[in-house]
Design an enzyme around this catalytic site. Sequence first.
Site, PDB file in Angstrom:
ATOM      1  N   SER A 110     -35.533 -21.928  94.493  1.00 53.50           N
ATOM      2  CA  SER A 110     -34.547 -20.923  94.861  1.00 53.50           C
ATOM      3  C   SER A 110     -34.161 -20.050  93.671  1.00 53.50           C
ATOM      4  O   SER A 110     -34.154 -20.506  92.523  1.00 53.50           O
ATOM      5  CB  SER A 110     -33.284 -21.604  95.405  1.00 53.50           C
ATOM      6  OG  SER A 110     -32.226 -20.688  95.575  1.00 53.50           O
ATOM      7  N   TYR A 133     -33.656 -13.856  96.355  1.00 56.04           N
ATOM      8  CA  TYR A 133     -32.496 -13.179  96.908  1.00 56.04           C
ATOM      9  C   TYR A 133     -32.466 -11.783  96.302  1.00 56.04           C
ATOM     10  O   TYR A 133     -32.577 -11.624  95.076  1.00 56.04           O
ATOM     11  CB  TYR A 133     -31.191 -13.909  96.547  1.00 56.04           C
ATOM     12  CG  TYR A 133     -30.927 -15.153  97.344  1.00 56.04           C
ATOM     13  CD1 TYR A 133     -30.988 -15.145  98.733  1.00 56.04           C
ATOM     14  CD2 TYR A 133     -30.597 -16.349  96.704  1.00 56.04           C
ATOM     15  CE1 TYR A 133     -30.744 -16.288  99.459  1.00 56.04           C
ATOM     16  CE2 TYR A 133     -30.340 -17.499  97.432  1.00 56.04           C
ATOM     17  CZ  TYR A 133     -30.419 -17.464  98.809  1.00 56.04           C
ATOM     18  OH  TYR A 133     -30.173 -18.599  99.539  1.00 56.04           O
ATOM     19  N   THR A 159     -35.741 -14.137 101.368  1.00 59.71           N
ATOM     20  CA  THR A 159     -34.700 -14.600 102.287  1.00 59.71           C
ATOM     21  C   THR A 159     -33.966 -13.387 102.852  1.00 59.71           C
ATOM     22  O   THR A 159     -33.392 -12.595 102.107  1.00 59.71           O
ATOM     23  CB  THR A 159     -33.720 -15.552 101.586  1.00 59.71           C
ATOM     24  OG1 THR A 159     -34.423 -16.740 101.239  1.00 59.71           O
ATOM     25  CG2 THR A 159     -32.562 -15.913 102.500  1.00 59.71           C
ATOM     26  N   LYS A 255     -38.048 -15.308 105.346  1.00 58.48           N
ATOM     27  CA  LYS A 255     -37.276 -16.441 105.859  1.00 58.48           C
ATOM     28  C   LYS A 255     -35.940 -15.958 106.428  1.00 58.48           C
ATOM     29  O   LYS A 255     -35.263 -15.141 105.819  1.00 58.48           O
ATOM     30  CB  LYS A 255     -37.021 -17.450 104.725  1.00 58.48           C
ATOM     31  CG  LYS A 255     -36.247 -18.694 105.112  1.00 58.48           C
ATOM     32  CD  LYS A 255     -36.204 -19.657 103.929  1.00 58.48           C
ATOM     33  CE  LYS A 255     -35.420 -20.914 104.258  1.00 58.48           C
ATOM     34  NZ  LYS A 255     -33.957 -20.659 104.274  1.00 58.48           N
ATOM     35  N   HIS A 279     -30.580 -20.559 108.222  1.00 53.56           N
ATOM     36  CA  HIS A 279     -30.052 -20.957 106.912  1.00 53.56           C
ATOM     37  C   HIS A 279     -29.331 -22.303 107.001  1.00 53.56           C
ATOM     38  O   HIS A 279     -28.309 -22.532 106.344  1.00 53.56           O
ATOM     39  CB  HIS A 279     -29.108 -19.879 106.367  1.00 53.56           C
ATOM     40  CG  HIS A 279     -29.193 -19.709 104.875  1.00 53.56           C
ATOM     41  ND1 HIS A 279     -29.937 -18.714 104.292  1.00 53.56           N
ATOM     42  CD2 HIS A 279     -28.639 -20.403 103.848  1.00 53.56           C
ATOM     43  CE1 HIS A 279     -29.829 -18.787 102.979  1.00 53.56           C
ATOM     44  NE2 HIS A 279     -29.053 -19.822 102.683  1.00 53.56           N
TER      45      HIS A 279
END
Length: 395
Positions: A110, A133, A159, A255, A279
Site C-alpha cells: 500500500s 493512492y 485504488t 480496485k 474497501h
Amino acid sequence: MKDLKKITEIEDLRRVAERKVPRMFYDYVDSGSWTETTYRSNETDFDRIKLRQRVLVDIDNRSLATQMIGEEIKMPVAIAPTGFTGMMWADGEIHAARAAEKFGVPFSLSTMSICSIEDIATHTSKPFWFQLYVMRDHDYVANLIQRAKDANCSALILTADLQVLGQRHKDIKNGLSAPPRPTLANIVNLMTKPQWCMNMLGTKRHSFGNIVGHAKGVDDLSSLTAWTEEQFDPRLSWDDVARIKDMWGGKLIIKGIMEPEDAIMAARSGADALVVSNHGGRQLDGALSSISALSDIVQAVHAENSDIEVWLDSGIRSGQDVLKAIALGAKGTMIGRAFLYGLGAYGEDGVRRALEIIHKECDLSMAFCGHTDINNVTTDILVKGTYENLKVANR
C-alpha cells in the site's frame, strides 16, 4: 517457534491478534465505516451461498494453481494492499511479503504502508505489486510511480474508491496514528502488549515509509497528519486513468469497482484487471457486499467482450469463500483482514498459516464439490436459489 497446527481457521488467528495488538491498530483492521453494515454483510452474504456436495467422483490429483494477470500462482489469492500493516507487527509488510513469496501468491504494498517500496524490494526476490493512492501533489504521485518502477514492481493497483475518506468511528475515538501518540490511554494499553512493544523496539520503521522524507514538507508526525488529511484527491476521474497508465507503462489493476457501469469503464480503460471491492466496508456504509455485486460485473465485462480479469476483494475469511467467488466468475481474489490477523498473531509465521488454512479449505471444499481443477469451477458447484438473488437480499 510456536507450533501453529492447532490454529485451524482464520477466526483462531483473529482472536490471538486481538490479544496481542494494541487496541488502535487492531480496531483499525477489525472495523468498518459508520454503522459497519457493509463490513458485516461482506462476510454474511458469503454464508448465504450453499455448495453442492458430489460423491463417487475421481478427485485425485487436485490443483488450485492458476494465473492472475499472467503470473503463475499456487491458488487464486493475492495479499491485498493494506495501510498500517507494519503496526500489526514490526516490519509487518516485509514479513507478509516474505510469507507470500515463499507460499507462491502475489503480495501488494500500500501507499500507506509502514515499510517503504524500497524496503520490500530489498527483502524479497520476487516482483511485487504496488498500490497507488492518487494525491493532490502530482509530483509526489509521479515519484511514487517511478519508485515502483525502480523496485521492479510487476503491476500497479489504482485504488478508485478513496477520493475522500470514509468515517471510521473507532479510528477517531482511538486517535489512530503511526506511531501511537504517548497519551495515558495508549501507554496503559501498550503496557499490556509486551511482545508487540519489544518487536517495535527492534525496528526504526514506525511511520509511513512511502511518505515521510518523500512528500514535500513531511518530516515528522505532525506534518504527516496534516498532509494526509488534505492530500487525497477528490478530483480523480476516469480521465486520469489513461495518464496514470501511460506514466506506469506496465500492468494496471483498478480496485474499488462495485457497479457494472464502472466495470465497463474499467474494461475500456485498457486495465488488465479490476477488483470488485467496497474497501472492506470501510468507505460507503450501506453499499452492497462485494460478493453480491460480483455476478453483474462479470456479466457486464463479458458483454463488452473484454479480456480484463475480474477479481474479488472484501469479506473473504476462508477457502470456501474463495471457491464461491471463483464459481461466480472471479478470476482471482484478494485477502486483507485474513492475513492481517495472522500477521498480528504470529508475524510471518502467522501469515503463512493464514495462507495454508485458506488453501486447505479451498482444496478440500473443491474436492467435496466433485472438482479437481480450480480453473474448471463454475456455478455448477452452487445450490440454485442461494446465489442468484444475493443483490436483492442484500438490499
